[in-house]
Design a protein around this motif. Structure first.
Motif, PDB file in Angstrom:
ATOM      1  N   SER A 130      42.312  28.574  47.135  1.00  0.00           N
ATOM      2  CA  SER A 130      42.344  28.106  48.516  1.00  0.00           C
ATOM      3  C   SER A 130      43.412  27.028  48.660  1.00  0.00           C
ATOM      4  O   SER A 130      43.611  26.219  47.756  1.00  0.00           O
ATOM      5  CB  SER A 130      40.971  27.540  48.910  1.00  0.00           C
ATOM      6  OG  SER A 130      40.895  27.260  50.281  1.00  0.00           O
ATOM      7  N   ARG A 131      44.114  27.050  49.816  1.00  0.00           N
ATOM      8  CA  ARG A 131      45.144  26.045  50.085  1.00  0.00           C
ATOM      9  C   ARG A 131      45.065  25.647  51.555  1.00  0.00           C
ATOM     10  O   ARG A 131      44.619  26.423  52.408  1.00  0.00           O
ATOM     11  CB  ARG A 131      46.531  26.613  49.789  1.00  0.00           C
ATOM     12  CG  ARG A 131      46.900  27.795  50.680  1.00  0.00           C
ATOM     13  CD  ARG A 131      48.387  28.072  50.714  1.00  0.00           C
ATOM     14  NE  ARG A 131      48.721  29.245  51.515  1.00  0.00           N
ATOM     15  CZ  ARG A 131      48.900  29.240  52.834  1.00  0.00           C
ATOM     16  NH1 ARG A 131      48.755  28.112  53.534  1.00  0.00           N
ATOM     17  NH2 ARG A 131      49.219  30.342  53.476  1.00  0.00           N
ATOM     18  N   PRO A 132      45.501  24.442  51.900  1.00  0.00           N
ATOM     19  CA  PRO A 132      45.494  24.043  53.314  1.00  0.00           C
ATOM     20  C   PRO A 132      46.388  24.955  54.150  1.00  0.00           C
ATOM     21  O   PRO A 132      47.479  25.351  53.721  1.00  0.00           O
ATOM     22  CB  PRO A 132      46.043  22.608  53.277  1.00  0.00           C
ATOM     23  CG  PRO A 132      45.768  22.127  51.892  1.00  0.00           C
ATOM     24  CD  PRO A 132      45.910  23.336  51.007  1.00  0.00           C
ATOM     25  N   ALA A 133      45.914  25.316  55.336  1.00  0.00           N
ATOM     26  CA  ALA A 133      46.745  26.064  56.285  1.00  0.00           C
ATOM     27  C   ALA A 133      47.849  25.156  56.799  1.00  0.00           C
ATOM     28  O   ALA A 133      47.635  23.953  57.013  1.00  0.00           O
ATOM     29  CB  ALA A 133      45.893  26.572  57.440  1.00  0.00           C
ATOM     30  N   HIS A 159      41.912  26.208  55.961  1.00  0.00           N
ATOM     31  CA  HIS A 159      42.513  26.647  54.706  1.00  0.00           C
ATOM     32  C   HIS A 159      42.791  28.138  54.775  1.00  0.00           C
ATOM     33  O   HIS A 159      42.187  28.861  55.577  1.00  0.00           O
ATOM     34  CB  HIS A 159      41.560  26.400  53.524  1.00  0.00           C
ATOM     35  CG  HIS A 159      41.757  25.106  52.819  1.00  0.00           C
ATOM     36  ND1 HIS A 159      41.780  24.986  51.450  1.00  0.00           N
ATOM     37  CD2 HIS A 159      41.931  23.851  53.298  1.00  0.00           C
ATOM     38  CE1 HIS A 159      41.957  23.719  51.101  1.00  0.00           C
ATOM     39  NE2 HIS A 159      42.037  22.994  52.211  1.00  0.00           N
ATOM     40  N   ALA A 161      42.172  31.046  52.237  1.00  0.00           N
ATOM     41  CA  ALA A 161      41.401  31.231  51.010  1.00  0.00           C
ATOM     42  C   ALA A 161      41.500  32.678  50.537  1.00  0.00           C
ATOM     43  O   ALA A 161      41.588  33.604  51.345  1.00  0.00           O
ATOM     44  CB  ALA A 161      39.938  30.850  51.243  1.00  0.00           C
ATOM     45  N   TYR A 238      36.815  28.391  48.716  1.00  0.00           N
ATOM     46  CA  TYR A 238      37.239  27.319  49.620  1.00  0.00           C
ATOM     47  C   TYR A 238      36.366  26.077  49.426  1.00  0.00           C
ATOM     48  O   TYR A 238      36.875  24.951  49.262  1.00  0.00           O
ATOM     49  CB  TYR A 238      37.146  27.846  51.053  1.00  0.00           C
ATOM     50  CG  TYR A 238      37.137  26.833  52.162  1.00  0.00           C
ATOM     51  CD1 TYR A 238      38.307  26.250  52.635  1.00  0.00           C
ATOM     52  CD2 TYR A 238      35.936  26.481  52.791  1.00  0.00           C
ATOM     53  CE1 TYR A 238      38.294  25.346  53.681  1.00  0.00           C
ATOM     54  CE2 TYR A 238      35.911  25.582  53.853  1.00  0.00           C
ATOM     55  CZ  TYR A 238      37.093  25.016  54.290  1.00  0.00           C
ATOM     56  OH  TYR A 238      37.070  24.121  55.340  1.00  0.00           O
ATOM     57  N   THR A 241      37.118  24.399  46.158  1.00  0.00           N
ATOM     58  CA  THR A 241      38.359  23.623  46.203  1.00  0.00           C
ATOM     59  C   THR A 241      38.141  22.279  46.890  1.00  0.00           C
ATOM     60  O   THR A 241      38.679  21.249  46.451  1.00  0.00           O
ATOM     61  CB  THR A 241      39.450  24.417  46.942  1.00  0.00           C
ATOM     62  OG1 THR A 241      39.753  25.600  46.193  1.00  0.00           O
ATOM     63  CG2 THR A 241      40.726  23.598  47.113  1.00  0.00           C
ATOM     64  N   LEU A 242      37.344  22.278  47.953  1.00  0.00           N
ATOM     65  CA  LEU A 242      37.086  21.037  48.696  1.00  0.00           C
ATOM     66  C   LEU A 242      36.077  20.127  48.008  1.00  0.00           C
ATOM     67  O   LEU A 242      35.906  18.980  48.427  1.00  0.00           O
ATOM     68  CB  LEU A 242      36.556  21.373  50.096  1.00  0.00           C
ATOM     69  CG  LEU A 242      37.505  22.049  51.081  1.00  0.00           C
ATOM     70  CD1 LEU A 242      36.795  22.256  52.409  1.00  0.00           C
ATOM     71  CD2 LEU A 242      38.777  21.233  51.288  1.00  0.00           C
TER      72      LEU A 242
END
Length: 288
Positions: A130-133, A159, A161, A238, A241-242
């Protein structure tokens, strides 16, 4: 396709114990002789968001090749059709472990018979991420959804994901905002094609271990999925990841309620493992 040699098309609905709930999927247990065009035509005829095709089978090893098609295109991975296929196989060869070789890699499953004969299937996803949008992704998506940044839950940032496919995850601040989903079909399809997203995972967190979700799927020719196993796996990644998983790592997703097809997906994730387990039941749709 020759109708005399055409393989049988089964219809199951996943993440439910009722034929009136869940997400329907077509299942073709013997697609070894079908070419891509025939599988796509079959999926279009069935008309569900996805149809799964067993392209190779080793019954002794309980290992099967599996591909997925929406009415418009092949899909790399589909969670609800995976669960539907696993239950269809368990109904025929008995419950137990299964392995599916899919376009995204090996998917291990466990199937078990519950009281009354209903089968539960648990899939273990490929490694999630998952990465930030970014701002362009978020701006275009909110515009197509007809949402504003103020509609979002600031505790759960947007995000992109991955759990076999990529999904934009947007958490909203209220159940009412989720229930009032009314998006621009063509505009959202264009955004999703541009970024190669399979669905959007739109969620509202009721409690730490209960989410409500909706999943637009315009690039598959379907307004919305009533249950989305791949997106459930992505949501687990997601939250991992957070650092926002429940202490147990387990949570539930209620989906399809606003469509009149209630679904329940159970998810298990761990901070120590990028793979996510998604469980649900599936039942045959009689007379379909």
């Amino acid at each position: 396709m020759n109708l005399k040699t055409r393989p049988e098309i089964l219809r199951y609905t996943a993440f439910t114990t009722s034929p009136a709930g869940g997400n329907p999927a077509g299942v073709v247990l013997d697609a070894s002789a079908l070419e891509d065009a025939a599988m796509l035509a079959t999926a279009a005829e069935v008309g569900y968001s996805e149809t799964a095709f067993v392209t190779a089978a080793d019954h002794e090893a309980r290992r099967f090749g599996l591909r997925f098609f929406s009415p418009l295109a092949e899909v790399a991975f589909c969670g609800h059709a995976t669960v539907a296929t696993a239950v269809a196989l368990a109904d025929r060869i008995g419950p137990g472990p299964l392995v599916f070789d899919t376009p995204v890699g090996e998917i291990a499953l466990d199937t078990s018979a519950e009281t009354g004969g209903t089968v539960t299937a648990t899939l273990t996803s490929v490694p999630t991420s998952s990465r930030p949008a970014d701002q362009e992704e978020l701006r275009a998506s909110l515009a197509a959804l007809r949402w504003s940044p103020e509609d979002l839950d600031t505790a759960l940032p947007p995000h992109v994901a991955f759990g076999g496919n990529e999904h934009l995850v947007l958490a909203v601040a209220s159940r009412e905002r989720l229930a009032a989903l009314d998006y621009d079909f063509d505009a959202l399809a264009e955004v999703m094609r541009r970024h190669a997203w399979t669905t959007l995972q739109l969620v509202w967190r009721e409690t730490q271990d209960l989410f409500h979700a909706r999943n637009p799927f315009p690039i598959g020719g379907v307004v919305e999925d009533p249950a989305t196993g791949a997106a459930a796996a992505a949501l687990g990644g997601y939250l991992r990841t957070l650092g926002a998983l429940p202490p147990s790592g387990a949570f539930s997703i209620r989906q399809g309620e606003d469509l009149g097809r209630p679904s329940l997906l159970r998810v298990e994730a761990s901070a120590a493992d990028p793979r996510v387990r998604v469980s649900g039941q599936a039942v045959a749709i009689a007379g379909a």
